[in-house]
Motif scaffolding. Structure first.
Motif, PDB file in Angstrom:
ATOM      1  N   SER A  50      66.207  25.541  53.560  1.00 47.31           N
ATOM      2  CA  SER A  50      65.421  26.770  53.531  1.00 47.31           C
ATOM      3  C   SER A  50      64.975  27.126  52.119  1.00 47.31           C
ATOM      4  CB  SER A  50      66.216  27.924  54.145  1.00 47.31           C
ATOM      5  OG  SER A  50      67.402  28.113  53.406  1.00 47.31           O
ATOM      6  N   SER A  51      65.651  26.569  51.099  1.00 51.50           N
ATOM      7  CA  SER A  51      65.260  26.855  49.719  1.00 51.50           C
ATOM      8  C   SER A  51      64.093  25.981  49.261  1.00 51.50           C
ATOM      9  CB  SER A  51      66.456  26.666  48.784  1.00 51.50           C
ATOM     10  OG  SER A  51      66.870  25.312  48.812  1.00 51.50           O
ATOM     11  N   GLU A  52      63.835  24.889  49.987  1.00 50.64           N
ATOM     12  CA  GLU A  52      62.752  23.985  49.623  1.00 50.64           C
ATOM     13  C   GLU A  52      61.467  24.382  50.332  1.00 50.64           C
ATOM     14  OE1 GLU A  52      63.512  19.795  50.180  1.00 50.64           O
ATOM     15  OE2 GLU A  52      65.662  20.193  50.135  1.00 50.64           O
ATOM     16  N   SER A  53      60.374  24.117  49.671  1.00 48.58           N
ATOM     17  CA  SER A  53      59.082  24.309  50.318  1.00 48.58           C
ATOM     18  C   SER A  53      58.805  23.078  51.170  1.00 48.58           C
ATOM     19  CB  SER A  53      58.003  24.473  49.242  1.00 48.58           C
ATOM     20  OG  SER A  53      56.780  24.779  49.840  1.00 48.58           O
ATOM     21  N   PRO A  54      58.453  23.229  52.445  1.00 48.19           N
ATOM     22  CA  PRO A  54      58.213  22.073  53.313  1.00 48.19           C
ATOM     23  C   PRO A  54      57.097  21.182  52.749  1.00 48.19           C
ATOM     24  CG  PRO A  54      58.240  24.105  54.573  1.00 48.19           C
ATOM     25  CD  PRO A  54      58.241  24.491  53.138  1.00 48.19           C
ATOM     26  N   ARG A  69      52.701  20.611  49.820  1.00 44.17           N
ATOM     27  CA  ARG A  69      54.062  21.035  49.490  1.00 44.17           C
ATOM     28  C   ARG A  69      53.930  22.295  48.658  1.00 44.17           C
ATOM     29  NH1 ARG A  69      58.637  17.598  46.461  1.00 44.17           N
ATOM     30  NH2 ARG A  69      57.128  16.048  47.026  1.00 44.17           N
ATOM     31  N   GLY A  70      54.249  23.420  49.250  1.00 47.35           N
ATOM     32  CA  GLY A  70      54.098  24.695  48.558  1.00 47.35           C
ATOM     33  C   GLY A  70      52.647  24.907  48.149  1.00 47.35           C
ATOM     34  N   GLU A  71      52.438  25.188  46.875  1.00 49.04           N
ATOM     35  CA  GLU A  71      51.079  25.415  46.377  1.00 49.04           C
ATOM     36  C   GLU A  71      50.333  24.107  46.128  1.00 49.04           C
ATOM     37  OE1 GLU A  71      51.228  27.929  42.944  1.00 49.04           O
ATOM     38  OE2 GLU A  71      52.163  29.580  44.025  1.00 49.04           O
ATOM     39  N   GLU A  72      51.071  23.000  46.046  1.00 49.82           N
ATOM     40  CA  GLU A  72      50.452  21.702  45.792  1.00 49.82           C
ATOM     41  C   GLU A  72      49.707  21.237  47.042  1.00 49.82           C
ATOM     42  OE1 GLU A  72      53.115  18.720  44.096  1.00 49.82           O
ATOM     43  OE2 GLU A  72      54.465  20.363  43.574  1.00 49.82           O
ATOM     44  N   LEU A  73      48.445  20.821  46.834  1.00 53.44           N
ATOM     45  CA  LEU A  73      47.619  20.387  47.960  1.00 53.44           C
ATOM     46  C   LEU A  73      46.821  19.159  47.550  1.00 53.44           C
ATOM     47  CD1 LEU A  73      46.361  20.956  50.804  1.00 53.44           C
ATOM     48  CD2 LEU A  73      44.640  22.320  49.616  1.00 53.44           C
ATOM     49  N   TYR A  74      46.881  18.118  48.387  1.00 54.75           N
ATOM     50  CA  TYR A  74      46.053  16.935  48.185  1.00 54.75           C
ATOM     51  C   TYR A  74      45.170  16.774  49.420  1.00 54.75           C
ATOM     52  CZ  TYR A  74      44.519  12.127  48.505  1.00 54.75           C
ATOM     53  OH  TYR A  74      43.738  11.015  48.668  1.00 54.75           O
ATOM     54  N   GLN A  75      43.861  16.589  49.195  1.00 53.92           N
ATOM     55  CA  GLN A  75      42.908  16.325  50.276  1.00 53.92           C
ATOM     56  C   GLN A  75      42.191  15.022  49.939  1.00 53.92           C
ATOM     57  OE1 GLN A  75      40.376  19.736  49.787  1.00 53.92           O
ATOM     58  NE2 GLN A  75      41.672  21.061  51.022  1.00 53.92           N
ATOM     59  N   SER A  76      42.054  14.121  50.924  1.00 54.81           N
ATOM     60  CA  SER A  76      41.320  12.886  50.661  1.00 54.81           C
ATOM     61  C   SER A  76      39.834  13.205  50.477  1.00 54.81           C
ATOM     62  CB  SER A  76      41.511  11.887  51.800  1.00 54.81           C
ATOM     63  OG  SER A  76      40.829  12.319  52.947  1.00 54.81           O
ATOM     64  N   GLU A  77      39.098  12.272  49.882  1.00 55.11           N
ATOM     65  CA  GLU A  77      37.681  12.505  49.579  1.00 55.11           C
ATOM     66  C   GLU A  77      36.865  12.892  50.808  1.00 55.11           C
ATOM     67  OE1 GLU A  77      35.460   9.641  47.278  1.00 55.11           O
ATOM     68  OE2 GLU A  77      37.255   9.169  46.110  1.00 55.11           O
ATOM     69  N   VAL A  83      39.760  20.662  54.856  1.00 56.44           N
ATOM     70  CA  VAL A  83      41.062  20.670  55.524  1.00 56.44           C
ATOM     71  C   VAL A  83      42.074  21.517  54.765  1.00 56.44           C
ATOM     72  CG1 VAL A  83      40.842  18.456  56.718  1.00 56.44           C
ATOM     73  CG2 VAL A  83      41.727  18.501  54.386  1.00 56.44           C
ATOM     74  N   ASP A  84      43.022  22.076  55.524  1.00 57.64           N
ATOM     75  CA  ASP A  84      44.091  22.842  54.905  1.00 57.64           C
ATOM     76  C   ASP A  84      45.229  23.024  55.902  1.00 57.64           C
ATOM     77  OD1 ASP A  84      45.533  24.287  53.026  1.00 57.64           O
ATOM     78  OD2 ASP A  84      44.402  26.142  53.300  1.00 57.64           O
ATOM     79  N   VAL A  85      46.416  23.165  55.384  1.00 59.37           N
ATOM     80  CA  VAL A  85      47.577  23.664  56.106  1.00 59.37           C
ATOM     81  C   VAL A  85      47.977  24.881  55.276  1.00 59.37           C
ATOM     82  CG1 VAL A  85      49.971  23.274  56.761  1.00 59.37           C
ATOM     83  CG2 VAL A  85      48.324  21.403  56.957  1.00 59.37           C
ATOM     84  N   PRO A  86      47.620  26.079  55.750  1.00 55.68           N
ATOM     85  CA  PRO A  86      47.872  27.274  54.942  1.00 55.68           C
ATOM     86  C   PRO A  86      49.344  27.393  54.545  1.00 55.68           C
ATOM     87  CG  PRO A  86      46.452  27.794  56.796  1.00 55.68           C
ATOM     88  CD  PRO A  86      46.939  26.392  57.009  1.00 55.68           C
ATOM     89  N   GLU A  87      49.580  27.625  53.261  1.00 59.37           N
ATOM     90  CA  GLU A  87      50.935  27.682  52.712  1.00 59.37           C
ATOM     91  C   GLU A  87      51.793  28.740  53.400  1.00 59.37           C
ATOM     92  OE1 GLU A  87      53.247  28.282  48.452  1.00 59.37           O
ATOM     93  OE2 GLU A  87      51.084  28.618  48.549  1.00 59.37           O
ATOM     94  N   ASP A  88      51.237  29.921  53.657  1.00 55.28           N
ATOM     95  CA  ASP A  88      52.024  30.984  54.289  1.00 55.28           C
ATOM     96  C   ASP A  88      52.454  30.596  55.701  1.00 55.28           C
ATOM     97  OD1 ASP A  88      49.296  31.166  55.057  1.00 55.28           O
ATOM     98  OD2 ASP A  88      49.508  33.277  55.575  1.00 55.28           O
ATOM     99  N   GLN A  89      51.604  29.874  56.424  1.00 58.72           N
ATOM    100  CA  GLN A  89      51.953  29.413  57.773  1.00 58.72           C
ATOM    101  C   GLN A  89      52.999  28.296  57.710  1.00 58.72           C
ATOM    102  OE1 GLN A  89      50.908  30.897  60.666  1.00 58.72           O
ATOM    103  NE2 GLN A  89      50.113  32.360  59.185  1.00 58.72           N
ATOM    104  N   LEU A  90      52.838  27.398  56.727  1.00 60.51           N
ATOM    105  CA  LEU A  90      53.765  26.285  56.561  1.00 60.51           C
ATOM    106  C   LEU A  90      55.191  26.777  56.334  1.00 60.51           C
ATOM    107  CD1 LEU A  90      54.175  23.236  56.330  1.00 60.51           C
ATOM    108  CD2 LEU A  90      53.579  23.409  53.916  1.00 60.51           C
ATOM    109  N   LEU A  91      55.343  27.824  55.541  1.00 62.07           N
ATOM    110  CA  LEU A  91      56.667  28.381  55.276  1.00 62.07           C
ATOM    111  C   LEU A  91      57.320  28.931  56.542  1.00 62.07           C
ATOM    112  CD1 LEU A  91      55.931  30.166  51.876  1.00 62.07           C
ATOM    113  CD2 LEU A  91      57.264  28.066  52.246  1.00 62.07           C
ATOM    114  N   LYS A  92      56.497  29.312  57.526  1.00 65.02           N
ATOM    115  CA  LYS A  92      57.008  29.839  58.798  1.00 65.02           C
ATOM    116  C   LYS A  92      57.276  28.732  59.816  1.00 65.02           C
ATOM    117  CE  LYS A  92      54.257  34.047  58.268  1.00 65.02           C
ATOM    118  NZ  LYS A  92      53.088  34.769  58.792  1.00 65.02           N
TER     119      LYS A  92
END
Length: 184
Positions: A50-54, A69-77, A83-92
Motif C-alpha cells: 500500500s506504500s508503493e505506487s502501482p 507508475r505514480g506520476e511517471e508515464l510512458y506512452q509509445s509513439e 492514452v492514459d491510466v489516470p493516476e488518481d484512479q490507479l491508486l484506487k
C-alpha cells in the motif's frame, strides 16, 4: 474396452476444448471516439504494498502502449497524447486504459499487467497478468452501423445454437459409447 474409453476421452477433450482460458473482454467503438479498456489490479495482487505506487503496463502484440507508475508515464509513439491510466484512479485499483481519438489501426487485443517486485527488498520485478481486452473499431458510415449490429446479433444467436448442437452431439456420443460398453 480401454481403447473405447481412450477414443471417448480424446473426442470429448477435442470437442469441448480448454476451459481455463479466459476470453478477452470485447469493446467496440467508432473511429474518432474514446474507448475505456477496463482493468482492476486489486483482484489479482496481494503482493502490491500500500506504500508503493502501482506500476501498470498495457501492451499489444506490437509492443508497449503505456506504462504508469505514480506520476511517471510512458506512452509509445503511436499512442502519444491519446492514452492514459489516470493516476488518481490507479491508486484506487482502477488501471483502465483511456484511449482517445480512436483510429482504425488501434483495433486488436490489449493486455494489462501489474509489475511487482519479486521480494520486498529486491530490484527484480515480474509482470502479473491482469486483463485482456479486444478492441474493435468501426470505421463505416453511420447508416451501415444499424445493418452491421443486426448482422452481429444474428451471428451471435446462430453461434449459441451451434454450441447447443455440439453439446447434444457430445451427449449422444457418450450415451452410445456407454451402451456399447455395456454390451461388451
Amino acid at each position: 474396452m480401454i481403447s473405447y474409453l481412450l477414443v471417448f476421452f480424446l473426442s470429448f477433450s477435442t470437442c469441448v476444448g480448454p476451459v481455463s482460458a479466459q476470453p478477452p473482454i470485447s469493446i467496440s467503438v467508432r473511429v474518432g471516439s474514446s474507448a475505456l479498456l477496463p482493468c482492476d489490479w486489486r483482484k489479482v495482487s496481494s503482493e502490491q504494498s500500500s506504500s508503493e505506487s502501482p506500476y501498470v503496463e498495457w501492451r499489444t502484440i506490437s509492443g508497449t502502449v503505456l506504462e504508469r507508475r505514480g506520476e511517471e508515464l510512458y506512452q509509445s509513439e503511436e499512442y502519444e497524447g491519446r492514452v492514459d491510466v489516470p493516476e488518481d484512479q490507479l491508486l484506487k485499483g482502477d488501471c483502465s486504459l483511456v484511449l482517445k481519438n480512436v483510429r482504425a489501426e488501434d483495433a486488436g487485443i490489449y493486455e494489462s499487467y501489474l509489475v511487482v517486485k519479486q521480494k520486498k527488498k529486491s530490484i527484480q520485478s515480474k509482470r502479473v497478468y491482469l486483463q485482456s481486452v479486444e478492441l474493435s473499431v468501426d470505421d463505416s458510415p453511420e447508416n451501415e452501423n444499424v445493418e452491421t449490429a443486426a448482422h452481429e446479433l444474428e451471428v451471435k444467436q446462430r453461434g449459441n445454437t451451434g454450441v447447443i448442437h455440439s453439446l447434444s452431439s457430445i451427449i449422444t456420443f457418450i450415451l452410445l459409447s456407454l451402451r456399447l460398453l455395456q454390451g461388451l
